[in-house]
Structures are given as C-alpha cells and as structure tokens.
Design a protein around this motif. Sequence first.
Motif, mmCIF file in Angstrom:
data_model
loop_
_atom_site.group_PDB
_atom_site.id
_atom_site.type_symbol
_atom_site.label_atom_id
_atom_site.label_comp_id
_atom_site.label_asym_id
_atom_site.label_seq_id
_atom_site.Cartn_x
_atom_site.Cartn_y
_atom_site.Cartn_z
ATOM 1 N N HIS A 29 0.816 -1.226 0.000
ATOM 2 C CA HIS A 29 0.000 0.000 0.000
ATOM 3 C C HIS A 29 0.844 1.268 0.000
ATOM 4 O O HIS A 29 0.419 2.292 -0.518
ATOM 5 C CB HIS A 29 -0.988 -0.008 1.175
ATOM 6 C CG HIS A 29 -0.360 0.211 2.504
ATOM 7 N ND1 HIS A 29 0.330 -0.778 3.183
ATOM 8 C CD2 HIS A 29 -0.294 1.317 3.277
ATOM 9 C CE1 HIS A 29 0.781 -0.285 4.320
ATOM 10 N NE2 HIS A 29 0.418 0.976 4.405
ATOM 11 N N VAL A 30 2.044 1.217 0.563
ATOM 12 C CA VAL A 30 2.923 2.392 0.560
ATOM 13 C C VAL A 30 3.376 2.692 -0.871
ATOM 14 O O VAL A 30 3.395 3.854 -1.294
ATOM 15 C CB VAL A 30 4.145 2.159 1.479
ATOM 16 C CG1 VAL A 30 5.127 3.303 1.387
ATOM 17 C CG2 VAL A 30 3.699 1.940 2.916
ATOM 18 N N VAL A 31 3.694 1.650 -1.610
ATOM 19 C CA VAL A 31 4.096 1.811 -3.004
ATOM 20 C C VAL A 31 2.911 2.320 -3.825
ATOM 21 O O VAL A 31 3.060 3.199 -4.675
ATOM 22 C CB VAL A 31 4.638 0.482 -3.572
ATOM 23 C CG1 VAL A 31 4.945 0.606 -5.051
ATOM 24 C CG2 VAL A 31 5.863 0.032 -2.795
ATOM 25 N N LYS A 32 1.726 1.791 -3.542
ATOM 26 C CA LYS A 32 0.535 2.234 -4.271
ATOM 27 C C LYS A 32 0.236 3.701 -4.004
ATOM 28 O O LYS A 32 -0.199 4.417 -4.899
ATOM 29 C CB LYS A 32 -0.676 1.373 -3.887
ATOM 30 C CG LYS A 32 -0.655 0.021 -4.543
ATOM 31 C CD LYS A 32 -1.938 -0.729 -4.285
ATOM 32 C CE LYS A 32 -1.917 -2.073 -4.979
ATOM 33 N NZ LYS A 32 -3.166 -2.792 -4.852
ATOM 34 N N ARG A 33 0.484 4.157 -2.789
ATOM 35 C CA ARG A 33 0.265 5.571 -2.475
ATOM 36 C C ARG A 33 1.190 6.448 -3.324
ATOM 37 O O ARG A 33 0.767 7.468 -3.870
ATOM 38 C CB ARG A 33 0.499 5.841 -0.991
ATOM 39 C CG ARG A 33 0.146 7.260 -0.608
ATOM 40 C CD ARG A 33 0.161 7.532 0.869
ATOM 41 N NE ARG A 33 0.524 6.390 1.674
ATOM 42 C CZ ARG A 33 1.358 6.435 2.707
ATOM 43 N NH1 ARG A 33 1.898 7.572 3.054
ATOM 44 N NH2 ARG A 33 1.641 5.361 3.403
#
Length: 76
Positions: free
Chosen positions: A36-40
């Motif tokens: 999710h950090v990468v997706k953000r």
Amino acid sequence: MIGILINEKEKEEIYYLLKREMDEILFDLNDHRIDHVVKRAMKERYNILFNLFKRVASHHECMKYLRVGKRTKSRE
C-alpha cells in the motif's frame, strides 16, 4: 510558473507518453501483491501525470482517466 511552446507533433507525443504511463499505473494499482505504501506513491505520480494530461487532451479523453471515488479497501 514555467511556459513551454510545442508543436502539434510534440503535443501528440506527450499525449501518447502520458496516456501509456497512466495506463501502466492503473494496471499496477489493481495488483494486490503491491504494498500500500508503493501504491500511495503510484497514486501521487498518477495525479501529477493526469494534471499534465489535462493540458494536452480533450475533455472526453480526460474523463476516461478520471479516478473520482475509486477507493478500494481490500484488506484481508
């Protein structure tokens, strides 16, 4: 603010590059294996690209790439 003069051929190339990059990000955002950090970070990049895209694309084309209300919380 920075201005830029481009001809129609260069505009079409920018249009194509932005569209291709946004398609790739949209595809990757649907991959559940990505953290999710990468997706953000990908969403932030998408927003920047979309703002550039709005400058060279028609209203109709922009509507295809608008991500309004697309919040998915698939936490298992």
